[in-house]
Scaffold this motif. Structure first.
Motif, PDB file in Angstrom:
ATOM      1  N   LEU A 127       0.829  -1.206   0.000  1.00 10.91           N
ATOM      2  CA  LEU A 127       0.000   0.000   0.000  1.00 10.91           C
ATOM      3  C   LEU A 127       0.862   1.255   0.000  1.00 10.91           C
ATOM      4  O   LEU A 127       0.604   2.218  -0.742  1.00 10.91           O
ATOM      5  N   PHE A 160      -8.635   5.920   1.771  1.00  9.79           N
ATOM      6  CA  PHE A 160      -8.416   4.637   1.109  1.00  9.79           C
ATOM      7  C   PHE A 160      -7.424   3.789   1.893  1.00  9.79           C
ATOM      8  O   PHE A 160      -7.601   2.564   2.030  1.00  9.79           O
ATOM      9  N   GLU A 195       1.336   4.208  -2.929  1.00 11.87           N
ATOM     10  CA  GLU A 195       1.050   5.622  -2.706  1.00 11.87           C
ATOM     11  C   GLU A 195       2.297   6.483  -2.899  1.00 11.87           C
ATOM     12  O   GLU A 195       2.247   7.504  -3.601  1.00 11.87           O
ATOM     13  N   TYR A 225      -9.207   2.219   4.781  1.00 12.67           N
ATOM     14  CA  TYR A 225     -10.079   1.146   4.301  1.00 12.67           C
ATOM     15  C   TYR A 225      -9.259  -0.088   3.927  1.00 12.67           C
ATOM     16  O   TYR A 225      -9.611  -1.220   4.289  1.00 12.67           O
ATOM     17  N   ALA A 226      -8.173   0.133   3.205  1.00 12.91           N
ATOM     18  CA  ALA A 226      -7.350  -0.990   2.758  1.00 12.91           C
ATOM     19  C   ALA A 226      -6.726  -1.724   3.940  1.00 12.91           C
ATOM     20  O   ALA A 226      -6.630  -2.959   3.943  1.00 12.91           O
ATOM     21  N   THR A 237      -1.450   4.972  -7.289  1.00 12.92           N
ATOM     22  CA  THR A 237      -2.903   5.014  -7.077  1.00 12.92           C
ATOM     23  C   THR A 237      -3.487   6.405  -7.261  1.00 12.92           C
ATOM     24  O   THR A 237      -4.690   6.584  -7.096  1.00 12.92           O
ATOM     25  N   HIS A 238      -2.683   7.383  -7.622  1.00  7.73           N
ATOM     26  CA  HIS A 238      -3.173   8.761  -7.679  1.00  7.73           C
ATOM     27  C   HIS A 238      -4.188   8.995  -8.798  1.00  7.73           C
ATOM     28  O   HIS A 238      -4.963   9.939  -8.733  1.00  7.73           O
ATOM     29  N   SER A 296      -6.477   6.796  -9.574  1.00 10.70           N
ATOM     30  CA  SER A 296      -7.658   5.972  -9.334  1.00 10.70           C
ATOM     31  C   SER A 296      -8.270   6.162  -7.956  1.00 10.70           C
ATOM     32  O   SER A 296      -9.431   5.779  -7.750  1.00 10.70           O
ATOM     33  N   VAL A 297      -7.552   6.756  -7.033  1.00  7.98           N
ATOM     34  CA  VAL A 297      -8.036   6.926  -5.662  1.00  7.98           C
ATOM     35  C   VAL A 297      -8.263   8.410  -5.390  1.00  7.98           C
ATOM     36  O   VAL A 297      -7.356   9.228  -5.572  1.00  7.98           O
ATOM     37  N   ALA A 298      -9.476   8.751  -4.958  1.00  9.69           N
ATOM     38  CA  ALA A 298      -9.827  10.160  -4.733  1.00  9.69           C
ATOM     39  C   ALA A 298      -9.326  10.675  -3.396  1.00  9.69           C
ATOM     40  O   ALA A 298      -8.965  11.842  -3.271  1.00  9.69           O
ATOM     41  N   ASP A 299      -9.315   9.825  -2.383  1.00  9.09           N
ATOM     42  CA  ASP A 299      -8.910  10.231  -1.034  1.00  9.09           C
ATOM     43  C   ASP A 299      -7.901   9.208  -0.528  1.00  9.09           C
ATOM     44  O   ASP A 299      -8.258   8.132  -0.078  1.00  9.09           O
ATOM     45  N   GLN A 300      -6.619   9.569  -0.609  1.00  9.37           N
ATOM     46  CA  GLN A 300      -5.569   8.612  -0.276  1.00  9.37           C
ATOM     47  C   GLN A 300      -5.620   8.186   1.184  1.00  9.37           C
ATOM     48  O   GLN A 300      -5.445   7.006   1.503  1.00  9.37           O
TER      49      GLN A 300
END
Length: 242
Positions: A200, A219, A204, A222-223, A209-210, A212-216
Motif C-alpha cells: 500500500l 483509502f 502511494e 479502508y485498505a 494510485t493517484h 484511481s483513488v480520490a482520497d488517499q
C-alpha cells in the motif's frame, strides 16, 4: 548547493550525523545510485579524506542510512501504538494508529522510503547490522496481533494452511511461538498483512494510485481494515477510528 557540514562541525562528534543529513539530501536529488562518498564530501564542503574516517566506504554510509530509516519509522509506529494503548484502544484501533504513523513517515521521507523499499541498490548487500532494526516494524504488528489473540479479539480463520508451517523459526520467535488451533497459521497471515501494508505504501509513495483513488488517507484506512481481516483483526473505520 548549501553546505550542510560547516567547518565548526568537523572537530566534533556531530560529523556522522551531518554527513548522513547531506546524504539524505542527495538521495532526494540523485537517488541511491548517485550516492558516493565524493558526492557527499562535495555537497558538505569537505574533502574525501575528511569523510572516509567516518564512513570508509559507500556501503557503510548506506547501511547507516538504512538503520536510521528502520529505527525512525519503527519509532513512529511504536509511539503511535503506545499512545493508542494508553487511551484504551482496541487492538484494531492500535493497528490502524501504528500503520497510519508508518504512512505519515513514508510520505514525509519518500527518498529514504525508496532506499528501504524501492529497487535494490546495485552492488550493495545489507549486513547483519540491519536485521534487528528492520525487525522492529513487523515486531510492532506482531505485538498488536498477539495482544488481540490473547484478549480474544481475533476472529478464527476460514482457511487453514494445507500442509506444514510455511515460516522460518525467526518469525515464530518474533511472534512468541505458534498459537494453538484454530489460530496456528496467524504468523503466516501476519506476514501477508505486513506485505499488504508495505505494498500500500509503495503504491502511494510511488504514485501508483493517484489516478484511481480520490482520497488517499481514507483509502489507506479502508485498505488496512480489509487487509487486517486476513488475521481476524477488526479495524475501526470512520468516526470509530478517530
Amino acid at each position: 548547493m548549501d553546505a550542510s557540514v560547516s567547518s565548526t562541525d568537523r572537530p566534533h562528534n556531530g560529523l556522522p550525523e551531518a554527513l548522513k543529513t547531506t546524504a539524505r539530501r542527495l538521495l532526494v536529488e540523485t537517488g541511491a545510485s548517485g550516492l558516493t562518498l565524493d558526492a557527499v564530501a562535495r555537497a558538505g564542503g569537505l574533502s574525501p579524506t575528511e569523510v572516509t574516517p567516518v564512513f570508509a566506504h559507500r556501503d557503510d554510509l548506506l547501511t547507516a542510512l538504512l538503520i536510521d530509516a528502520y529505527d525512525d519509522s519503527a519509532s513512529a509506529m511504536e509511539r503511535a501504538d503506545r499512545e493508542a494503548l494508553e487511551n484504551g484502544a482496541t487492538a484494531g484501533a492500535r493497528f490502524l494508529a501504528a500503520t497510519r504513523a508508518l504512512r505519515a513517515w513514508s510520505i514525509d521521507n519518500p527518498a529514504v522510503f525508496t532506499l528501504v523499499y524501492g529497487s535494490p541498490v546495485p552492488d550493495y548487500h545489507a549486513p547483519v547490522d540491519t536485521v534487528a532494526p528492520a525487525s522492529r516494524t513487523p515486531a510492532v504488528m506482531a505485538g498488536i496481533v498477539r495482544a488481540a489473540l490473547e484478549a480474544g479479539e481475533l476472529a478464527p480463520p476460514r482457511r487453514a494452511i494445507p500442509g506444514p508451517p510455511l515460516i522460518r523459526p525467526e518469525a515464530v520467535a518474533l511472534f512468541g511461538g505458534v498459537p494453538d488451533a484454530p489460530y496456528a497459521d496467524v504468523i503466516e497471515r501476519g506476514i501477508v498483512l505486513w506485505s499488504n501494508l508495505i505494498g500500500l505504501l509503495v503504491f502511494e509513495v510511488f504514485s501508483r494510485t493517484h489516478d484511481s483513488v480520490a482520497d488517499q488517507a481514507a483509502f489507506f484506512d479502508y485498505a488496512i481494515a480489509v487487509a487486517a481481516e486476513s488475521v481476524g483483526l477488526v479495524v475501526p473505520l470512520g468516526e470509530d477510528a478517530a
